[in-house]
Design an enzyme around this catalytic site. Structure first.
Site, PDB file in Angstrom:
ATOM      1  N   ASP A   1       0.857  -1.172   0.000  1.00  0.00           N
ATOM      2  CA  ASP A   1       0.000   0.000   0.000  1.00  0.00           C
ATOM      3  C   ASP A   1       0.898   1.228   0.000  1.00  0.00           C
ATOM      4  O   ASP A   1       2.115   1.129   0.207  1.00  0.00           O
ATOM      5  CB  ASP A   1      -0.913   0.003   1.232  1.00  0.00           C
ATOM      6  CG  ASP A   1      -1.852   1.197   1.250  1.00  0.00           C
ATOM      7  OD1 ASP A   1      -2.590   1.373   0.261  1.00  0.00           O
ATOM      8  OD2 ASP A   1      -1.850   1.951   2.237  1.00  0.00           O
ATOM      9  N   SER A   2       0.276   2.398  -0.207  1.00  0.00           N
ATOM     10  CA  SER A   2       1.046   3.642  -0.194  1.00  0.00           C
ATOM     11  C   SER A   2       1.482   4.022   1.211  1.00  0.00           C
ATOM     12  O   SER A   2       2.391   4.843   1.368  1.00  0.00           O
ATOM     13  CB  SER A   2       0.209   4.777  -0.795  1.00  0.00           C
ATOM     14  OG  SER A   2      -0.976   4.972  -0.043  1.00  0.00           O
TER      15      SER A   2
ATOM     16  N   TYR B   1      -0.763   8.336  -2.793  1.00  0.00           N
ATOM     17  CA  TYR B   1      -0.796   8.004  -4.217  1.00  0.00           C
ATOM     18  C   TYR B   1      -1.962   8.700  -4.937  1.00  0.00           C
ATOM     19  O   TYR B   1      -1.922   8.901  -6.142  1.00  0.00           O
ATOM     20  CB  TYR B   1      -0.978   6.488  -4.405  1.00  0.00           C
ATOM     21  CG  TYR B   1       0.280   5.662  -4.267  1.00  0.00           C
ATOM     22  CD1 TYR B   1       1.466   6.200  -3.769  1.00  0.00           C
ATOM     23  CD2 TYR B   1       0.270   4.324  -4.637  1.00  0.00           C
ATOM     24  CE1 TYR B   1       2.595   5.416  -3.638  1.00  0.00           C
ATOM     25  CE2 TYR B   1       1.405   3.534  -4.520  1.00  0.00           C
ATOM     26  CZ  TYR B   1       2.564   4.080  -4.013  1.00  0.00           C
ATOM     27  OH  TYR B   1       3.684   3.310  -3.900  1.00  0.00           O
ATOM     28  N   GLY B   2      -2.991   9.026  -4.171  1.00  0.00           N
ATOM     29  CA  GLY B   2      -4.237   9.461  -4.785  1.00  0.00           C
ATOM     30  C   GLY B   2      -4.187  10.759  -5.554  1.00  0.00           C
ATOM     31  O   GLY B   2      -5.078  11.051  -6.348  1.00  0.00           O
TER      32      GLY B   2
ATOM     33  N   CYS C   1      -4.273  -1.199  -2.141  1.00  0.00           N
ATOM     34  CA  CYS C   1      -4.367   0.232  -2.402  1.00  0.00           C
ATOM     35  C   CYS C   1      -5.354   0.410  -3.544  1.00  0.00           C
ATOM     36  O   CYS C   1      -5.145  -0.141  -4.627  1.00  0.00           O
ATOM     37  CB  CYS C   1      -2.993   0.803  -2.793  1.00  0.00           C
ATOM     38  SG  CYS C   1      -3.020   2.511  -3.356  1.00  0.00           S
ATOM     39  N   ASN C   2      -6.425   1.135  -3.283  1.00  0.00           N
ATOM     40  CA  ASN C   2      -7.438   1.310  -4.313  1.00  0.00           C
ATOM     41  C   ASN C   2      -6.911   2.089  -5.506  1.00  0.00           C
ATOM     42  O   ASN C   2      -7.265   1.813  -6.648  1.00  0.00           O
ATOM     43  CB  ASN C   2      -8.665   2.014  -3.724  1.00  0.00           C
ATOM     44  CG  ASN C   2      -9.561   1.079  -2.960  1.00  0.00           C
ATOM     45  OD1 ASN C   2     -10.491   0.502  -3.502  1.00  0.00           O
ATOM     46  ND2 ASN C   2      -9.273   0.903  -1.679  1.00  0.00           N
ATOM     47  N   THR C   3      -6.063   3.077  -5.249  1.00  0.00           N
ATOM     48  CA  THR C   3      -5.506   3.858  -6.349  1.00  0.00           C
ATOM     49  C   THR C   3      -4.673   2.970  -7.263  1.00  0.00           C
ATOM     50  O   THR C   3      -4.844   2.981  -8.490  1.00  0.00           O
ATOM     51  CB  THR C   3      -4.649   5.017  -5.813  1.00  0.00           C
ATOM     52  OG1 THR C   3      -5.463   5.873  -4.995  1.00  0.00           O
ATOM     53  CG2 THR C   3      -4.065   5.833  -6.952  1.00  0.00           C
TER      54      THR C   3
ATOM     55  N   GLU D   1      -3.293   8.682   8.354  1.00  0.00           N
ATOM     56  CA  GLU D   1      -1.852   8.536   8.590  1.00  0.00           C
ATOM     57  C   GLU D   1      -1.439   9.178   9.917  1.00  0.00           C
ATOM     58  O   GLU D   1      -0.495   8.738  10.562  1.00  0.00           O
ATOM     59  CB  GLU D   1      -1.070   9.161   7.437  1.00  0.00           C
ATOM     60  CG  GLU D   1      -1.198   8.443   6.104  1.00  0.00           C
ATOM     61  CD  GLU D   1      -0.268   7.247   5.975  1.00  0.00           C
ATOM     62  OE1 GLU D   1       0.760   7.217   6.676  1.00  0.00           O
ATOM     63  OE2 GLU D   1      -0.569   6.344   5.178  1.00  0.00           O
TER      64      GLU D   1
ATOM     65  N   CYS E   1     -10.870   3.369  -0.368  1.00  0.00           N
ATOM     66  CA  CYS E   1      -9.440   3.555  -0.066  1.00  0.00           C
ATOM     67  C   CYS E   1      -9.188   2.779   1.210  1.00  0.00           C
ATOM     68  O   CYS E   1      -9.976   2.875   2.161  1.00  0.00           O
ATOM     69  CB  CYS E   1      -9.117   5.037   0.123  1.00  0.00           C
ATOM     70  SG  CYS E   1      -7.427   5.365   0.702  1.00  0.00           S
ATOM     71  N   THR E   2      -8.113   2.034   1.256  1.00  0.00           N
ATOM     72  CA  THR E   2      -7.876   1.181   2.423  1.00  0.00           C
ATOM     73  C   THR E   2      -7.485   1.976   3.664  1.00  0.00           C
ATOM     74  O   THR E   2      -7.423   1.413   4.764  1.00  0.00           O
ATOM     75  CB  THR E   2      -6.801   0.113   2.122  1.00  0.00           C
ATOM     76  OG1 THR E   2      -5.679   0.722   1.481  1.00  0.00           O
ATOM     77  CG2 THR E   2      -7.371  -0.976   1.231  1.00  0.00           C
ATOM     78  N   HIS E   3      -7.217   3.271   3.519  1.00  0.00           N
ATOM     79  CA  HIS E   3      -7.037   4.117   4.696  1.00  0.00           C
ATOM     80  C   HIS E   3      -8.374   4.409   5.392  1.00  0.00           C
ATOM     81  O   HIS E   3      -8.410   4.625   6.609  1.00  0.00           O
ATOM     82  CB  HIS E   3      -6.407   5.451   4.309  1.00  0.00           C
ATOM     83  CG  HIS E   3      -4.946   5.411   4.030  1.00  0.00           C
ATOM     84  ND1 HIS E   3      -4.428   4.853   2.879  1.00  0.00           N
ATOM     85  CD2 HIS E   3      -3.885   5.865   4.739  1.00  0.00           C
ATOM     86  CE1 HIS E   3      -3.103   4.970   2.897  1.00  0.00           C
ATOM     87  NE2 HIS E   3      -2.756   5.588   4.010  1.00  0.00           N
TER      88      HIS E   3
END
Length: 264
Positions: free
Chosen positions: A9-10, A41-42, A72-74, A151, A183-185
């Site tokens: 992931d980012s 990344y988005g 990571c969805n992006t 984050e 988004c996985t965040h």
């Protein structure tokens, strides 16, 4: 000896996927890569995200992984075809499992999707949902500030509620009954998001759906790990391990002792 599963992931968001995989597949050895030096990344171009994703995939392939999870969805929305073509192992993204779940759960066939600018701009979720059911109404919204809030570990911060209120007001008159956390965040901020949209809207956590797909694929390939009493969980990051460790421990609720800085 069985090989590990690679996840990237980012940043810390992919830990939501890691957590679900650990819960469903407790015997698997896992290697997690967080590109914390280049998050988010988005807001980056598709070409840049694809280049980053290929670099990370090559790093993980060198670790002899048996499966690659693009948490990571992006990256899933723009880089998955390149990664699948590059790898001779299964590559699973988080986008399609989330889209399938949303269509299954929505009774009124009105679905909201929130994600990064790149994910929403790619229309990847709209295409995936319409590929399953062309009659579903899909409403989307980019929520770029959710990533830095996650984050920072500000899941319960008042600022997170205020930002969520501003972003999610666009869904008020749409009649959606399902909202995809694209988004996985975002699952880190699930309580704030749920508070704003209301309990009547079901949140789709792509991490849970992806873990189910990983389990299904391992069974299909005949190589799930069993009887491994001390599974290895290794973490690589491209920036400060200490910062990643602090936020990661808040989310996973246990110490992260095996974190190294990687150069790619």
């Amino acid at each position: 000896m069985d090989r590990p599963i690679g996840i990237f992931d980012s940043g810390v968001g992919g830990l939501t996927v890691l957590h679900e995989v650990m819960s469903r597949l407790p015997f698997e050895d896992l290697i997690y890569f967080g590109d914390t030096a280049r998050v988010p990344y988005g807001i980056k171009s598709a070409e840049t995200v694809t280049r980053y994703s290929v670099e990370i995939a090559d790093f993980l392939l060198a670790k002899k992984i048996k499966m690659l999870i693009v948490a990571c969805n992006t990256a899933s929305s723009v880089a998955l075809p390149d990664l699948a073509a590059r790898c001779d192992i299964p590559v699973i993204g988080v986008l399609v499992p989330g889209a399938k779940a949303a269509v299954k759960y929505s009774a009124v066939r009105k679905i909201g999707v929130i994600g990064t600018e790149a994910t929403i701009g790619s229309s990847a979720y709209v295409k995936a949902i319409h590929g399953i059911d062309a009659g579903v109404e899909v409403y989307t919204k980019a929520c770029p500030l959710f990533v830095p809030l996650a984050e920072e570990g500000w899941a319960d911060h008042r600022l997170t509620i205020l930002v969520a209120m501003e972003y999610l007001k666009d869904f008020q008159n749409t009649g959606i009954d399902t909202l995809v956390l694209g988004c996985t965040h975002y699952p880190i901020l699930k309580s704030a998001i749920q508070e704003v949209v209301g309990k009547e809207v079901r949140l789709v956590d792509s991490a849970e759906e992806t873990a189910q797909e990983v389990e299904r694929m391992l069974v299909l390939k005949g190589n799930p790990r069993i009887g491994n009493p001390h599974p290895v969980r290794k973490f690589y990051v491209t920036d400060s391990p200490d910062r990643f460790r602090k936020v990661g421990e808040c989310f996973l609720k246990h110490p992260l002792t095996n974190v190294e800085r990687a150069v790619i």
